[in-house]
Design an enzyme around this catalytic site. Structure first.
Site, mmCIF file in Angstrom:
data_model
loop_
_atom_site.group_PDB
_atom_site.id
_atom_site.type_symbol
_atom_site.label_atom_id
_atom_site.label_comp_id
_atom_site.label_asym_id
_atom_site.label_seq_id
_atom_site.Cartn_x
_atom_site.Cartn_y
_atom_site.Cartn_z
ATOM 1 N N SER A 111 -1.011 10.692 -1.232
ATOM 2 C CA SER A 111 0.284 10.680 -1.905
ATOM 3 C C SER A 111 0.311 11.838 -2.896
ATOM 4 C CB SER A 111 0.473 9.374 -2.678
ATOM 5 O OG SER A 111 1.596 9.466 -3.535
ATOM 6 N N TYR B 42 -2.178 2.647 -8.801
ATOM 7 C CA TYR B 42 -1.848 3.238 -7.487
ATOM 8 C C TYR B 42 -2.238 4.718 -7.464
ATOM 9 C CZ TYR B 42 1.063 5.144 -3.718
ATOM 10 O OH TYR B 42 1.513 5.802 -2.597
#
Ligand SMILES: NC(=O)c1ccc[n+]([C@@H]2O[C@H](COP(=O)([O-])OP(=O)(O)OC[C@H]3O[C@@H](n4cnc5c(N)ncnc54)[C@H](OP(=O)(O)O)[C@@H]3O)[C@@H](O)[C@H]2O)c1
Length: 245
Positions: A138, A151
């Site tokens: 990501s 995250y």
């Protein structure tokens, strides 16, 4: 025209929705036989109805190591090998620093980090010379986002895994790369971010739009195919430019 993944055996975790499903479609169009995993049978059934006969659904939770074993037992029995592994499962949920709970940390790391590690490690006996492993990272691996620190750290860990695993696997001719999406329209993102938040995300993208699963899928085909046969250990951002400023 020659298809880029003709005859290849591909495993896509989290292949029943979002980026994983978009990639499964492209892989199948390019001639691969795809195994897709997910926890919900209903979503797997819908995905297979779209993908056709070259897709095999496997219901499995990657945070459960026995489920991962079962994935590879099925793949071994049906195909005998893996040419492309797309370790794509990742969950994102908010957790504001100061209020982070053990449960939030464990859920995120058990799925995104522990689950991904064992997804790849348990595939090693089936991964052929010349195979390609793609890890879904990501833009969060290199950027800060509020209330997403757990995250974000999980994605930085994934990026780090690739750097070390290419050395650990030296001599096996297995490529490992990280495919890092930016803001991408998927069912998962719609749960995390309402329309107003998604509009704000879009406004921040140099290319002026959100990504689509197919944007990611095209890059995944590149990393899976011989077109990238001298590329290993990189992080490829597919994000409309968001990670660069
Ligand atoms: N969308 C974005 O903007 C964005 C941005 C950066 C990175 N990413 C990354 O891209 C990846 C895919 O995201 P997405 O937005 O496409 O997600 P999504 O729309 O939520 O789809 C997730 C897929 O993974 C499956 N899944 C979730 N948890 C699982 C588990 N524990 N075991 C097995 N399967 C599981 C889901 O099926 P079930 O729920 O039925 O299990 C579904 O097939 C993730 O790694 C995410 O972190 C996404």
């Amino acid at each position: 025209m020659t298809r880029k993944l003709e005859g290849k055996i591909a495993v896509i975790t989290g292949g029943s929705a979002g980026i994983g499903l978009g990639t499964a479609k492209r892989f199948a169009e390019e001639g691969a036989q795809v195994f897709i995993t997910g926890r919900r049978q209903s979503e797997l059934d819908k995905a297979v109805a779209e993908l056709g006969r070259n897709a095999t659904p496997i219901r499995a939770d990657v945070s459960d190591l026995a489920d991962i074993d079962r994935i590879y037992e099925i793949v071994k029995a049906k195909a005998g090998r893996i040419d492309v592994l797309f370790a794509n499962v990742g969950i994102y949920e908010l957790g504001t620093f100061g209020e982070i709970t053990e449960e939030h940390f464990d859920r995120t790391f058990n799925t995104n980090v522990r689950g991904l590690l064992f997804t790849v490690q348990k595939a090693l006996p089936l991964l052929m010379a010349g195979s390609s492993v793609i890890l879904t990272g990501s833009i969060a691996s290199i950027k800060g986002f509020p209330s997403l620190s757990v995250y974000n750290a999980s994605k930085a860990a994934i990026r780090s895994f690739a750097r070390s695993w290419i050395i650990d696997l030296k001599g096996r001719d297995i490529r490992i790369n990280v495919l890092s999406p930016g803001h991408t329209q998927t069912p998962g993102l719609s749960v995390l971010a309402d329309e107003a938040v998604r509009d704000a995300m879009k406004a921040n993208v140099p290319l002026g739009r959100m990504g689509t699963p197919d944007d990611l899928a095209k890059a995944a085909v590149f990393l899976a195919s011989d077109d990238s046969n001298y590329i290993s250990g990189i992080e490829l951002f597919v994000d409309g430019g968001v990670a660069q400023f």
